[in-house]
Design a protein around this motif. Structure first.
Motif, PDB file in Angstrom:
ATOM      1  N   LEU A 254       0.880  -1.175   0.000  1.00  0.00           N
ATOM      2  CA  LEU A 254       0.000   0.000   0.000  1.00  0.00           C
ATOM      3  C   LEU A 254       0.917   1.224   0.000  1.00  0.00           C
ATOM      4  O   LEU A 254       1.586   1.495   1.012  1.00  0.00           O
ATOM      5  CB  LEU A 254      -0.906  -0.003   1.242  1.00  0.00           C
ATOM      6  CG  LEU A 254      -1.692  -1.303   1.517  1.00  0.00           C
ATOM      7  CD1 LEU A 254      -2.642  -1.098   2.696  1.00  0.00           C
ATOM      8  CD2 LEU A 254      -2.451  -1.770   0.287  1.00  0.00           C
TER       9      LEU A 254
ATOM     10  N   ASP B 263       1.613   3.820   2.891  1.00  0.00           N
ATOM     11  CA  ASP B 263       2.505   3.494   4.005  1.00  0.00           C
ATOM     12  C   ASP B 263       3.935   3.497   3.468  1.00  0.00           C
ATOM     13  O   ASP B 263       4.410   2.504   2.907  1.00  0.00           O
ATOM     14  CB  ASP B 263       2.157   2.118   4.592  1.00  0.00           C
ATOM     15  CG  ASP B 263       0.909   2.159   5.456  1.00  0.00           C
ATOM     16  OD1 ASP B 263       0.687   3.164   6.146  1.00  0.00           O
ATOM     17  OD2 ASP B 263       0.145   1.174   5.427  1.00  0.00           O
TER      18      ASP B 263
ATOM     19  N   GLY C 275      -6.140  -3.045  10.580  1.00  0.00           N
ATOM     20  CA  GLY C 275      -6.290  -4.469  10.830  1.00  0.00           C
ATOM     21  C   GLY C 275      -5.438  -4.771  12.053  1.00  0.00           C
ATOM     22  O   GLY C 275      -4.320  -4.262  12.159  1.00  0.00           O
TER      23      GLY C 275
ATOM     24  N   GLU D  99     -10.511  -6.536  11.401  1.00  0.00           N
ATOM     25  CA  GLU D  99     -10.419  -5.226  10.755  1.00  0.00           C
ATOM     26  C   GLU D  99     -11.041  -4.155  11.645  1.00  0.00           C
ATOM     27  O   GLU D  99     -12.201  -4.271  12.048  1.00  0.00           O
ATOM     28  CB  GLU D  99     -11.127  -5.277   9.387  1.00  0.00           C
ATOM     29  CG  GLU D  99     -11.091  -3.982   8.601  1.00  0.00           C
ATOM     30  CD  GLU D  99      -9.697  -3.584   8.093  1.00  0.00           C
ATOM     31  OE1 GLU D  99      -8.740  -4.361   8.237  1.00  0.00           O
ATOM     32  OE2 GLU D  99      -9.586  -2.475   7.539  1.00  0.00           O
ATOM     33  N   LYS D 100     -10.262  -3.135  11.934  1.00  0.00           N
ATOM     34  CA  LYS D 100     -10.704  -1.936  12.653  1.00  0.00           C
ATOM     35  C   LYS D 100     -11.613  -2.236  13.856  1.00  0.00           C
ATOM     36  O   LYS D 100     -12.762  -1.785  13.897  1.00  0.00           O
ATOM     37  CB  LYS D 100     -11.378  -0.980  11.668  1.00  0.00           C
ATOM     38  CG  LYS D 100     -10.439  -0.613  10.521  1.00  0.00           C
ATOM     39  CD  LYS D 100     -10.900   0.525   9.665  1.00  0.00           C
ATOM     40  CE  LYS D 100      -9.827   0.926   8.670  1.00  0.00           C
ATOM     41  NZ  LYS D 100      -9.962   0.458   7.326  1.00  0.00           N
TER      42      LYS D 100
ATOM     43  N   VAL E 294      -1.702  -3.882  11.431  1.00  0.00           N
ATOM     44  CA  VAL E 294      -1.158  -4.207  10.111  1.00  0.00           C
ATOM     45  C   VAL E 294      -0.756  -2.913   9.405  1.00  0.00           C
ATOM     46  O   VAL E 294      -1.523  -1.953   9.347  1.00  0.00           O
ATOM     47  CB  VAL E 294      -2.213  -4.950   9.264  1.00  0.00           C
ATOM     48  CG1 VAL E 294      -1.698  -5.180   7.851  1.00  0.00           C
ATOM     49  CG2 VAL E 294      -2.618  -6.252   9.935  1.00  0.00           C
TER      50      VAL E 294
ATOM     51  N   THR F  96      -8.350  -8.304   5.278  1.00  0.00           N
ATOM     52  CA  THR F  96      -8.237  -8.809   6.658  1.00  0.00           C
ATOM     53  C   THR F  96      -9.145 -10.030   6.861  1.00  0.00           C
ATOM     54  O   THR F  96      -8.729 -11.028   7.455  1.00  0.00           O
ATOM     55  CB  THR F  96      -8.633  -7.676   7.633  1.00  0.00           C
ATOM     56  OG1 THR F  96      -7.734  -6.602   7.414  1.00  0.00           O
ATOM     57  CG2 THR F  96      -8.569  -8.121   9.084  1.00  0.00           C
TER      58      THR F  96
HETATM   59  C1  G1P Z   1      -6.078  -0.868   5.158  1.00  0.00           C
HETATM   60  C2  G1P Z   1      -6.393  -2.243   5.750  1.00  0.00           C
HETATM   61  C3  G1P Z   1      -6.001  -2.288   7.218  1.00  0.00           C
HETATM   62  C4  G1P Z   1      -4.542  -1.913   7.373  1.00  0.00           C
HETATM   63  C5  G1P Z   1      -4.263  -0.548   6.712  1.00  0.00           C
HETATM   64  C6  G1P Z   1      -2.767  -0.257   6.710  1.00  0.00           C
HETATM   65  O1  G1P Z   1      -6.940   0.076   5.786  1.00  0.00           O
HETATM   66  O2  G1P Z   1      -7.760  -2.523   5.575  1.00  0.00           O
HETATM   67  O3  G1P Z   1      -6.223  -3.586   7.725  1.00  0.00           O
HETATM   68  O4  G1P Z   1      -4.178  -1.892   8.745  1.00  0.00           O
HETATM   69  O5  G1P Z   1      -4.728  -0.520   5.355  1.00  0.00           O
HETATM   70  O6  G1P Z   1      -2.503   1.014   6.174  1.00  0.00           O
HETATM   71  P1  G1P Z   1      -7.210   1.534   5.157  1.00  0.00           P
HETATM   72  O7  G1P Z   1      -6.031   2.377   5.570  1.00  0.00           O
HETATM   73  O8  G1P Z   1      -7.311   1.367   3.677  1.00  0.00           O
HETATM   74  O9  G1P Z   1      -8.484   2.009   5.789  1.00  0.00           O
END
Ligand code: G1P
Length: 289
Positions: free
Chosen positions: A132, A135, A174, A193-194, A206, A234
């Motif tokens: 992602l 990050d 997560g 998740e959350k 995560v 998740t």
């Molecule tokens: C996503 C995932 C989450 C993770 C996160 C990390 O969430 O669903 O589990 O911890 O990325 O950046 P988002 O940031 O898209 O809400």
């Protein structure tokens, strides 16, 4: 599972509304941290870990990403004609030789799990990585995807990077249930998740790096949307745990959440200070102001 990470998937379909108005016409992944767009840090990390197939899950407003990883003939011809070899090398090195960039669109915002499922026809290998790009994790000597790949090579397990967060903030991530750690890793028993802080199994969250068994793609096909209407990676990992080992891995490196303005600024300062050409002057200026 065998050992190579051939494919890394980059979910980049999000609208980046937190960065409006900048993201009205520029994808947030193209915003530069010092001198490179955010997406390039993610791609460099994937390539460092051996990936040869980069799959971008994009959306209607994200054509600039595909343009960035394409050959820029006009620019290259111009730079070559003017003998600007250094700049030409920079423009040409965005995608290293032998690395393929592939694109698929996620036409509805149905969640991260759905975005990864969109990449299914383009994923090859018994396991694949997911980065992602929001990050940003700075550890040039040992990029996080390399750390995950090494752990996978040693254990054959799927592996997800985690970080400790303030207990009050677990509802943004997560969160893993991995009660016993040996050094940097612990076998996961569960993942949610959350969660509400009072329901969270831990404060290990995560962060955006996953190295997953390709089995997860079949699981995602049958993973129902959650209460927000999104298919979550998740939830699919929680199902994968019924049949395969998945480890949580406390990575080494400085993490910046570039999905929000504060994290983006922090990344800019930290990478500016560490920059080989600008770092000293920038640090001197910061320290004097
Ligand atoms: C996503 C995932 C989450 C993770 C996160 C990390 O969430 O669903 O589990 O911890 O990325 O950046 P988002 O940031 O898209 O809400």
């Amino acid at each position: 599972m065998t050992d190579t990470i051939e494919t890394v998937v980059f979910p980049v379909a999000g609208l980046g509304t937190r960065f409006l108005p900048a993201t009205k016409s520029v994808p947030k992944e193209m915003l530069p941290v010092v001198d490179k767009p955010l997406i390039q840090y993610a791609v460099e990390e994937a390539v460092a870990a051996g990936a040869q197939r980069l799959v971008f899950v994009t959306g209607r407003t994200k054509n600039a990403i595909a343009d960035f990883f394409d050959t820029a003939y006009e620019l290259e011809t111009e730079l070559a004609a003017k003998n600007k070899d250094d700049l030409l090398a920079i423009a040409q090195s965005v995608v290293p030789e032998g690395v393929d960039c592939l694109y698929v669109r996620q036409s509805q915002p149905l969640g991260l799990g759905h975005a990864i499922l969109c990449a299914k026809p383009l994923v090859s290998g018994a396991q694949f990585g997911v980065i992602l790009p929001d990050d940003l994790i700075h550890h040039p000597q040992d990029p996080v995807m390399c750390q995950l790949a090494r752990h996978h090579h040693a254990t054959q397990a799927s592996v997800v990077s985690v970080n400790e967060v303030a207990p009050a903030h677990v509802n943004r991530y997560g969160v893993v249930d991995a009660p016993e750690f040996e050094g940097r890793f612990g076998a996961m028993r569960g993942i949610v998740e959350k969660p509400e802080p009072s329901q969270a199994p831990s404060n290990l969250a995560v962060v955006g790096r996953y190295l997953l068994s390709s089995q997860i793609l079949d699981i995602l096909e049958h993973t129902p949307p959650d209460h927000r209407g999104e298919i979550q990676i998740t939830d699919a990992i929680a199902t994968l745990l019924n049949t395969e080992r998945v480890d949580a891995y406390r990575f080494e490196g400085a993490q910046f959440d570039c999905g929000n303005k504060l994290g983006f600024l922090q990344a800019t300062v930290a990478l500016g200070r560490a920059h080989p050409e600008l770092g000293q002057d920038f640090s001197n200026w910061l320290d004097a102001n």
